[in-house]
Design an enzyme around this catalytic site. Sequence first.
Site, short mmCIF file in Angstrom:
data_model
loop_
_atom_site.label_atom_id
_atom_site.label_comp_id
_atom_site.label_asym_id
_atom_site.label_seq_id
_atom_site.Cartn_x
_atom_site.Cartn_y
_atom_site.Cartn_z
N ASP A 29 0.86 -1.19 0.00
CA ASP A 29 0.00 0.00 0.00
C ASP A 29 0.90 1.25 0.00
OD1 ASP A 29 -1.65 2.11 0.56
OD2 ASP A 29 -2.65 1.17 2.27
N GLU A 79 30.08 6.09 5.65
CA GLU A 79 30.09 4.65 5.89
C GLU A 79 30.02 3.91 4.57
OE1 GLU A 79 26.42 3.03 7.61
OE2 GLU A 79 25.79 5.09 7.92
N CYS A 111 26.04 6.42 10.77
CA CYS A 111 25.53 7.74 10.39
C CYS A 111 26.03 8.87 11.30
CB CYS A 111 24.00 7.72 10.39
SG CYS A 111 23.34 6.45 9.31
N THR A 152 13.91 2.84 2.48
CA THR A 152 14.69 3.83 3.25
C THR A 152 16.09 4.00 2.67
OG1 THR A 152 15.47 2.21 4.89
CG2 THR A 152 13.39 3.29 5.36
N HIS A 233 18.62 12.98 13.15
CA HIS A 233 19.08 12.08 12.09
C HIS A 233 17.83 11.38 11.56
CE1 HIS A 233 20.82 8.84 9.92
NE2 HIS A 233 20.40 7.93 10.78
N LYS A 242 8.96 9.50 16.05
CA LYS A 242 8.77 8.44 17.04
C LYS A 242 9.59 8.73 18.30
CE LYS A 242 8.50 4.44 13.88
NZ LYS A 242 7.76 3.36 14.52
N SER A 308 24.10 3.89 14.02
CA SER A 308 23.86 2.52 14.50
C SER A 308 25.17 1.87 14.90
CB SER A 308 23.22 1.68 13.39
OG SER A 308 21.89 2.09 13.20
N1 COA Z 1 -0.74 3.06 5.78
C1 COA Z 1 -0.09 3.84 6.68
N2 COA Z 1 0.91 3.36 7.49
C2 COA Z 1 1.25 2.06 7.32
C3 COA Z 1 0.62 1.21 6.39
C4 COA Z 1 -0.42 1.76 5.59
N3 COA Z 1 -1.06 1.04 4.69
N4 COA Z 1 1.21 0.00 6.47
C5 COA Z 1 2.16 0.08 7.44
N5 COA Z 1 2.20 1.33 7.94
C6 COA Z 1 3.09 1.86 8.97
C7 COA Z 1 3.32 0.90 10.12
O1 COA Z 1 2.25 0.97 11.06
C8 COA Z 1 4.62 1.41 10.67
O2 COA Z 1 4.40 2.58 11.42
P1 COA Z 1 4.97 2.67 12.93
O3 COA Z 1 6.45 2.43 12.81
O4 COA Z 1 4.65 4.06 13.36
O5 COA Z 1 4.28 1.61 13.70
C9 COA Z 1 5.38 1.87 9.41
O6 COA Z 1 4.39 2.01 8.39
C10 COA Z 1 6.42 0.87 8.93
O7 COA Z 1 5.81 -0.37 8.86
P2 COA Z 1 6.58 -1.69 9.30
O8 COA Z 1 5.72 -2.86 9.09
O9 COA Z 1 7.18 -1.51 10.66
O10 COA Z 1 7.73 -1.65 8.19
P3 COA Z 1 8.84 -2.68 7.84
O11 COA Z 1 8.87 -3.83 8.77
O12 COA Z 1 8.67 -2.98 6.41
O13 COA Z 1 10.22 -1.86 8.05
C11 COA Z 1 11.88 -0.33 8.72
C12 COA Z 1 10.39 -0.54 8.40
C13 COA Z 1 12.17 1.12 9.00
C14 COA Z 1 12.24 -1.17 9.96
C15 COA Z 1 12.71 -0.82 7.51
O14 COA Z 1 12.46 0.02 6.42
C16 COA Z 1 14.20 -0.89 7.77
O15 COA Z 1 14.72 -1.89 8.25
N6 COA Z 1 14.95 0.19 7.40
C17 COA Z 1 16.39 0.24 7.57
C18 COA Z 1 16.85 0.49 9.00
C19 COA Z 1 16.48 1.85 9.50
O16 COA Z 1 16.24 2.78 8.77
N7 COA Z 1 16.46 1.99 10.82
C20 COA Z 1 16.13 3.24 11.49
C21 COA Z 1 16.96 3.56 12.68
S1 COA Z 1 18.64 3.91 12.25
#
Ligand code: COA
Length: 390
Positions: A29, A79, A111, A152, A233, A242, A308
């Site tokens: 979605d 990095e 980062c 991301t 960041h 968050k 990280s």
């Molecule tokens: N409409 C609106 N929001 C939606 C949605 C929809 N249809 N479907 C999912 N979401 C929201 C989820 O509720 C979640 O929100 P929340 O975090 O506020 O709860 C968000 O979208 C992400 O969904 P999630 O299922 O957690 O995503 P994911 O498991 O695919 O991965 C990351 C998200 C960020 C963990 C992933 O992209 C990642 O590993 N990124 C690299 C690491 C990173 O950037 N880390 C950050 C700290 S350095």
Amino acid sequence: MKIGIDKIGFYAPHLYLDMTKLAETRNVDPDKFTIGIGQEKMAVPPMTQDAVTLAANAALKILDEADKQAIDFVIFGTETGVDSSKSAAVYVHELLGLNPYARAIEVKQACYGATAGIQMAKGHIAMNPESKVLVLGSDIARYGLSTPGEATQGAGAAALLISADPHIMALEDESVYFTADVMDFWRPVYSDEAFADGKLSNEQYIAFFSEIWSRYKEKSGLDLKDFEAITFHLPYTKMGKKALKPVLEEADANIQERLKTNYQVSTGYNRIIGNVYTGSLYLSLLSLLEQQNDLEAGSRIGMFSYGSGAVGEFFTGILQDGFREHLQVKQHHDMFTSRKEVTVPEYEAIFEEKLPTDGSTIKLDINNDPAAICLGGISDDKRQYVNKLQ
Ligand code: COA
């Protein structure tokens, strides 16, 4: 003596991918990417851009001849460096024609590298008030096609000129930093894509901010009301939100509103670029400075850096009189709006392109890349950089 950010610039590659189209292709979605993660567009780096060229292009836009002579220290946070021995800073030093009586080094801690560079620069200027330090944060964020991290990704570089009597922001002395060994994100030397425990990295980021913020309040005696904005960041634009949310409860409704509004403005550029690792906090700061017209000189801005692995730091700066005149709003606007969209298959093809790792020669076509500084190829195991302006 005031020490801080005298100039700040950003460079992104000229190609981007629309996140809605990526979502549709991946059967996700689109709201998950645009709202849940908070990304609209992702910068896509062609083969002719790497961490060195992105940084050199960012710095090229902000430095004049006097700066080039005054810079005696180049600190390159990355990095996604291009060599395990030679620092990316030496390449940039040459490409920009900087004063040869200079130090040039690379700093690594995910980062966080550019923030370490800024603090090092501050110490250097305190000892050498006449000098200027060029701090670079430049990266290409790669997690892999169809991985959870794919949404991301991004690419770009921030360039900051640190000096005495800075025109944009004076950095304050109080700062809190924190280290803990966490396997939330890493990239072994044999991989050109990052490994991430995404959920753990989210948790650790939030925990680090909470811990560091509590300590900062104790040490400084300041609290949320003393801040016009807090920038973060931003691996993706939802992340800082968050971390900020639980802390906001400490403030009254007006202050909460101000910090929320300014947080939103500070995510504007990041939403259309994606994650740029070391440069990400500074892209967010730039977004705030260039897009929030109500900011006034004398305001305090907080900055939360997180790399990280993990190291975090919270530090602050005060906006200087006339700071707006030293920003490059139009130039950044023109750069972002003149980018070319690529389709998902085109992005995938670019993503899969690899430079040779077996010592063979490659010559890249730099005519399709509008950047002034490009990677022209590799020969004899040496990267061949081109500055089209020289
Ligand atoms: N409409 C609106 N929001 C939606 C949605 C929809 N249809 N479907 C999912 N979401 C929201 C989820 O509720 C979640 O929100 P929340 O975090 O506020 O709860 C968000 O979208 C992400 O969904 P999630 O299922 O957690 O995503 P994911 O498991 O695919 O991965 C990351 C998200 C960020 C963990 C992933 O992209 C990642 O590993 N990124 C690299 C690491 C990173 O950037 N880390 C950050 C700290 S350095």
